[in-house]
Design an enzyme around this catalytic site. Structure first.
Site, mmCIF file in Angstrom:
data_model
loop_
_atom_site.group_PDB
_atom_site.id
_atom_site.type_symbol
_atom_site.label_atom_id
_atom_site.label_comp_id
_atom_site.label_asym_id
_atom_site.label_seq_id
_atom_site.Cartn_x
_atom_site.Cartn_y
_atom_site.Cartn_z
ATOM 1 N N GLU A 186 42.124 44.601 49.217
ATOM 2 C CA GLU A 186 43.494 45.037 49.482
ATOM 3 C C GLU A 186 44.450 44.484 48.422
ATOM 4 O O GLU A 186 45.288 45.203 47.877
ATOM 5 C CB GLU A 186 43.969 44.558 50.858
ATOM 6 C CG GLU A 186 43.125 45.040 52.014
ATOM 7 C CD GLU A 186 42.034 44.031 52.397
ATOM 8 O OE1 GLU A 186 41.276 43.598 51.502
ATOM 9 O OE2 GLU A 186 41.959 43.684 53.582
ATOM 10 N N CYS A 208 42.361 40.168 56.012
ATOM 11 C CA CYS A 208 42.460 38.725 56.254
ATOM 12 C C CYS A 208 43.931 38.303 56.283
ATOM 13 O O CYS A 208 44.831 39.088 55.968
ATOM 14 C CB CYS A 208 41.703 37.957 55.168
ATOM 15 S SG CYS A 208 42.577 37.845 53.595
ATOM 16 N N ASN A 221 36.853 43.978 46.390
ATOM 17 C CA ASN A 221 36.902 42.522 46.340
ATOM 18 C C ASN A 221 36.254 42.043 45.042
ATOM 19 O O ASN A 221 35.274 42.636 44.560
ATOM 20 C CB ASN A 221 36.268 41.878 47.576
ATOM 21 C CG ASN A 221 34.892 42.399 47.921
ATOM 22 O OD1 ASN A 221 34.582 43.559 47.696
ATOM 23 N ND2 ASN A 221 34.061 41.542 48.480
ATOM 24 N N VAL A 222 36.843 40.992 44.501
ATOM 25 C CA VAL A 222 36.351 40.398 43.255
ATOM 26 C C VAL A 222 36.146 38.915 43.507
ATOM 27 O O VAL A 222 37.112 38.162 43.598
ATOM 28 C CB VAL A 222 37.342 40.618 42.090
ATOM 29 C CG1 VAL A 222 36.779 40.038 40.796
ATOM 30 C CG2 VAL A 222 37.676 42.097 41.919
ATOM 31 N N GLU A 223 34.887 38.516 43.672
ATOM 32 C CA GLU A 223 34.593 37.119 43.962
ATOM 33 C C GLU A 223 34.540 36.295 42.678
ATOM 34 O O GLU A 223 34.486 36.845 41.572
ATOM 35 C CB GLU A 223 33.279 37.007 44.738
ATOM 36 C CG GLU A 223 33.400 37.636 46.116
ATOM 37 C CD GLU A 223 32.180 37.436 46.998
ATOM 38 O OE1 GLU A 223 32.293 37.670 48.198
ATOM 39 O OE2 GLU A 223 31.114 37.056 46.474
ATOM 40 N N ASN A 224 34.563 34.980 42.869
ATOM 41 C CA ASN A 224 34.555 34.066 41.735
ATOM 42 C C ASN A 224 33.685 32.873 42.088
ATOM 43 O O ASN A 224 33.662 32.448 43.249
ATOM 44 C CB ASN A 224 36.000 33.617 41.450
ATOM 45 C CG ASN A 224 36.109 32.807 40.189
ATOM 46 O OD1 ASN A 224 35.943 31.594 40.211
ATOM 47 N ND2 ASN A 224 36.369 33.462 39.078
ATOM 48 N N SER A 270 34.140 29.934 41.700
ATOM 49 C CA SER A 270 34.907 28.834 42.278
ATOM 50 C C SER A 270 35.222 29.083 43.747
ATOM 51 O O SER A 270 35.817 28.241 44.396
ATOM 52 C CB SER A 270 36.231 28.651 41.520
ATOM 53 O OG SER A 270 37.091 29.727 41.806
ATOM 54 N N TYR A 271 34.851 30.260 44.246
ATOM 55 C CA TYR A 271 35.110 30.715 45.621
ATOM 56 C C TYR A 271 36.596 30.894 45.915
ATOM 57 O O TYR A 271 37.024 31.932 46.351
ATOM 58 C CB TYR A 271 34.475 29.793 46.667
ATOM 59 C CG TYR A 271 32.970 29.937 46.777
ATOM 60 C CD1 TYR A 271 32.180 30.039 45.648
ATOM 61 C CD2 TYR A 271 32.340 29.969 48.011
ATOM 62 C CE1 TYR A 271 30.807 30.177 45.741
ATOM 63 C CE2 TYR A 271 30.961 30.105 48.110
ATOM 64 C CZ TYR A 271 30.200 30.207 46.975
ATOM 65 O OH TYR A 271 28.846 30.338 47.068
#
Ligand SMILES: [Zn+2]
Length: 141
Positions: free
Chosen positions: A59, A91, A46-49, A51-52
């Site tokens: 995946e 998700c 997972n690569v979060e940001n 800005s959400y």
């Protein structure tokens, strides 16, 4: 269908990918490993940001890596997290992303790398909208 050897390798790749997760906001690490029909495995985390909303799941990282390298036929995907008391499944967005490429195995793996829940893209999104729906005859009314 993934062989036991392929599954073991995927679990290792997904666990290694989880260690690379960029999740400074949720601290919820996820790793994925996507097995292509030719045996190639693509990892994803997972690569979060900040800005959400632009956060990308492990995946979908694996799917986009595979597609960008010319692989669109898959046998299985492994998803693993740090959660021990339940299986974490993809998700909604990742379920939709998965059925784009057909029905294949989905393995949700606990952090011990041994406790596994097997399902499939079709089981995870029954009645989902897929590419064949775009081929359906349409009314001009
Ligand atoms: Zn997702």
């Amino acid at each position: 269908m993934a062989s036991q050897e392929e599954l073991n390798k995927m679990i290792k790749v997904a666990s290694d990918a989880k260690s690379k997760a960029y999740c400074p906001y949720s601290h919820f690490r996820v790793g994925a490993a996507l097995l292509c029909e030719d045996g190639t495995i693509f990892s994803g985390c997972n690569v979060e940001n900040g800005s959400y909303g632009l956060t990308i799941c492990a995946e979908r990282t694996a799917y986009t890596k595979a597609v960008s390298e010319g692989h669109t036929k898959y046998k299985a995907i492994v998803v693993t997290t740090d959660v021990e008391d339940r299986f974490i499944t993809p998700c909604g967005a990742c379920r939709q992303f998965g059925i784009e490429f057909g029905n294949f195995e989905v393995y949700c793996v606990k952090p011990d790398q041994k406790t596994i829940h097997k399902t499939s893209t079709n089981e995870l999104l029954p009645g989902g909208f897929g590419p064949s729906d775009l081929e359906a005859p349409r009314s001009s009314q």
